[in-house]
Design a protein around this motif. Structure first.
Motif, PDB file in Angstrom:
ATOM      1  N   VAL A  15       0.933  -1.243  -0.128  1.00 15.98           N
ATOM      2  CA  VAL A  15       0.193   0.150  -0.088  1.00 15.98           C
ATOM      3  C   VAL A  15       0.879   1.225   0.339  1.00 15.98           C
ATOM      4  O   VAL A  15       0.773   2.266  -0.252  1.00 15.98           O
ATOM      5  N   ALA A  16       1.631   1.485   0.306  1.00 15.71           N
ATOM      6  CA  ALA A  16       2.558   2.547   0.821  1.00 15.71           C
ATOM      7  C   ALA A  16       2.929   3.351  -0.613  1.00 15.71           C
ATOM      8  O   ALA A  16       3.509   4.254  -0.973  1.00 15.71           O
ATOM      9  N   PRO A  17       3.846   2.154  -1.523  1.00 10.60           N
ATOM     10  CA  PRO A  17       4.160   3.036  -3.058  1.00 10.60           C
ATOM     11  C   PRO A  17       3.140   4.007  -3.321  1.00 10.60           C
ATOM     12  O   PRO A  17       2.915   4.674  -4.249  1.00 10.60           O
ATOM     13  N   SER A  18       1.987   2.789  -2.769  1.00 10.68           N
ATOM     14  CA  SER A  18       1.014   3.184  -3.978  1.00 10.68           C
ATOM     15  C   SER A  18       0.217   4.926  -3.445  1.00 10.68           C
ATOM     16  O   SER A  18       0.199   5.688  -4.400  1.00 10.68           O
ATOM     17  N   LEU A  19       0.185   4.873  -2.072  1.00 13.10           N
ATOM     18  CA  LEU A  19      -0.446   6.647  -1.626  1.00 13.10           C
ATOM     19  C   LEU A  19       1.008   7.391  -1.816  1.00 13.10           C
ATOM     20  O   LEU A  19       0.530   7.905  -2.521  1.00 13.10           O
ATOM     21  N   LEU A  20       1.914   6.712  -1.731  1.00 13.39           N
ATOM     22  CA  LEU A  20       3.733   8.166  -1.905  1.00 13.39           C
ATOM     23  C   LEU A  20       2.891   8.184  -3.413  1.00 13.39           C
ATOM     24  O   LEU A  20       3.849   9.638  -3.601  1.00 13.39           O
ATOM     25  N   PHE A  21       2.817   7.671  -4.754  1.00 11.79           N
ATOM     26  CA  PHE A  21       2.611   7.975  -5.575  1.00 11.79           C
ATOM     27  C   PHE A  21       1.345   8.568  -5.748  1.00 11.79           C
ATOM     28  O   PHE A  21       1.926   9.489  -6.914  1.00 11.79           O
ATOM     29  N   VAL A  22       0.835   8.575  -5.494  1.00 15.81           N
ATOM     30  CA  VAL A  22      -0.430   8.863  -6.154  1.00 15.81           C
ATOM     31  C   VAL A  22      -0.740  10.642  -4.912  1.00 15.81           C
ATOM     32  O   VAL A  22      -0.787  11.741  -5.859  1.00 15.81           O
ATOM     33  N   GLY A  23       0.242  10.793  -3.829  1.00 15.57           N
ATOM     34  CA  GLY A  23       0.785  11.847  -3.691  1.00 15.57           C
ATOM     35  C   GLY A  23       1.667  12.565  -4.166  1.00 15.57           C
ATOM     36  O   GLY A  23       1.375  14.376  -4.194  1.00 15.57           O
ATOM     37  N   PHE A  24       2.495  12.038  -4.780  1.00 18.26           N
ATOM     38  CA  PHE A  24       3.500  12.758  -5.600  1.00 18.26           C
ATOM     39  C   PHE A  24       3.214  13.362  -7.045  1.00 18.26           C
ATOM     40  O   PHE A  24       2.786  14.290  -6.994  1.00 18.26           O
ATOM     41  N   VAL A  25       1.645  12.043  -7.276  1.00 17.42           N
ATOM     42  CA  VAL A  25       0.946  13.002  -8.532  1.00 17.42           C
ATOM     43  C   VAL A  25       0.164  13.857  -8.662  1.00 17.42           C
ATOM     44  O   VAL A  25       0.595  15.242  -8.935  1.00 17.42           O
ATOM     45  N   ARG A  26      -0.103  14.049  -7.051  1.00 16.47           N
ATOM     46  CA  ARG A  26      -1.233  15.463  -6.981  1.00 16.47           C
ATOM     47  C   ARG A  26       0.414  16.551  -6.838  1.00 16.47           C
ATOM     48  O   ARG A  26      -0.432  17.561  -6.565  1.00 16.47           O
ATOM     49  N   LEU A  27       1.071  17.061  -5.342  1.00 20.32           N
ATOM     50  CA  LEU A  27       1.584  17.668  -5.582  1.00 20.32           C
ATOM     51  C   LEU A  27       2.571  18.410  -6.973  1.00 20.32           C
ATOM     52  O   LEU A  27       2.407  19.369  -6.657  1.00 20.32           O
ATOM     53  N   LEU A  28       2.582  17.380  -7.998  1.00 21.16           N
ATOM     54  CA  LEU A  28       2.831  17.557  -9.593  1.00 21.16           C
ATOM     55  C   LEU A  28       1.680  18.659  -9.574  1.00 21.16           C
ATOM     56  O   LEU A  28       2.418  19.509 -10.415  1.00 21.16           O
ATOM     57  N   ASP A  29       0.766  18.349  -9.619  1.00 24.66           N
ATOM     58  CA  ASP A  29      -0.768  18.633 -10.060  1.00 24.66           C
ATOM     59  C   ASP A  29      -0.501  20.299  -9.804  1.00 24.66           C
ATOM     60  O   ASP A  29      -0.603  21.349 -10.172  1.00 24.66           O
ATOM     61  N   ALA A  30      -0.273  20.329  -8.144  1.00 25.47           N
ATOM     62  CA  ALA A  30       0.137  21.404  -7.592  1.00 25.47           C
ATOM     63  C   ALA A  30       0.582  22.278  -8.072  1.00 25.47           C
ATOM     64  O   ALA A  30       0.594  23.442  -8.045  1.00 25.47           O
ATOM     65  N   MET A  31       2.005  21.901  -8.317  1.00 27.97           N
ATOM     66  CA  MET A  31       2.838  22.941  -9.135  1.00 27.97           C
ATOM     67  C   MET A  31       2.852  23.574 -10.083  1.00 27.97           C
ATOM     68  O   MET A  31       3.615  24.295 -10.193  1.00 27.97           O
ATOM     69  N   ARG A  32       2.019  22.712 -10.742  1.00 24.44           N
ATOM     70  CA  ARG A  32       2.003  22.944 -12.430  1.00 24.44           C
ATOM     71  C   ARG A  32       1.331  23.911 -12.373  1.00 24.44           C
ATOM     72  O   ARG A  32       0.993  24.773 -13.010  1.00 24.44           O
ATOM     73  N   GLU A  33      -0.068  24.284 -11.731  1.00 22.96           N
ATOM     74  CA  GLU A  33      -0.989  25.736 -11.060  1.00 22.96           C
ATOM     75  C   GLU A  33      -0.569  25.679 -10.068  1.00 22.96           C
ATOM     76  O   GLU A  33      -1.466  27.281 -10.316  1.00 22.96           O
ATOM     77  N   ASP A  34       0.807  26.488  -9.597  1.00 20.06           N
ATOM     78  CA  ASP A  34       1.454  27.514  -9.301  1.00 20.06           C
ATOM     79  C   ASP A  34       1.433  28.832  -9.422  1.00 20.06           C
ATOM     80  O   ASP A  34       1.887  28.767 -11.433  1.00 20.06           O
ATOM     81  N   ALA A  35       1.264  29.991  -8.865  1.00 21.77           N
ATOM     82  CA  ALA A  35       0.888  30.912  -9.589  1.00 21.77           C
ATOM     83  C   ALA A  35       2.880  31.823 -10.372  1.00 21.77           C
ATOM     84  O   ALA A  35       3.446  32.478 -11.019  1.00 21.77           O
ATOM     85  N   LEU A  36       3.912  30.620  -9.581  1.00 19.78           N
ATOM     86  CA  LEU A  36       5.058  31.300 -10.034  1.00 19.78           C
ATOM     87  C   LEU A  36       5.495  30.933 -11.205  1.00 19.78           C
ATOM     88  O   LEU A  36       5.782  31.721 -11.975  1.00 19.78           O
TER      89      LEU A  36
END
Length: 97
Positions: A15-36
């Motif tokens: 379970v842990a690698p799957s959760l880490l992957f999902v969290g990493f993808v969400r983090l990248l999506d959030a960074m992509r839509e950043d104002a900077l």
């Protein structure tokens, strides 16, 4: 008790690698839509100043080739290019000076 511990460890390993992957993808999506990111992309589109994309690749390669030629010495014996900081030729061992 040992079987339960092994099942717990196995579940964590699955379970842990799957959760880490999902969290990493969400983090990248959030960074992509950043104002900077938007400001940087707008600056590149407008050509506000020197950026990495404003560099002409042919000029960069030409200047890098010239700098490389200045730092090399040609061996008198075999004609091989060598670094100027070395005292001897790499292939034949002759003195460079």
């Amino acid at each position: 008790m040992e079987t339960e511990f092994r099942l717990l460890v196995a579940g964590f390993c699955i379970v842990a690698p799957s959760l880490l992957f999902v969290g990493f993808v969400r983090l990248l999506d959030a960074m992509r839509e950043d104002a900077l990111v938007e400001r940087v992309l707008d600056g590149v589109d407008e050509g506000d100043g020197p950026t990495g994309t404003a560099l002409d690749p042919t000029m960069f390669l030409r200047s890098a080739g010239e700098r490389s030629r200045r730092r090399t010495a040609v061996c008198r014996e075999c004609g091989a290019p060598n670094a100027t900081d070395g005292g001897r030729c790499g292939p034949c061992g002759a003195g460079l000076r």
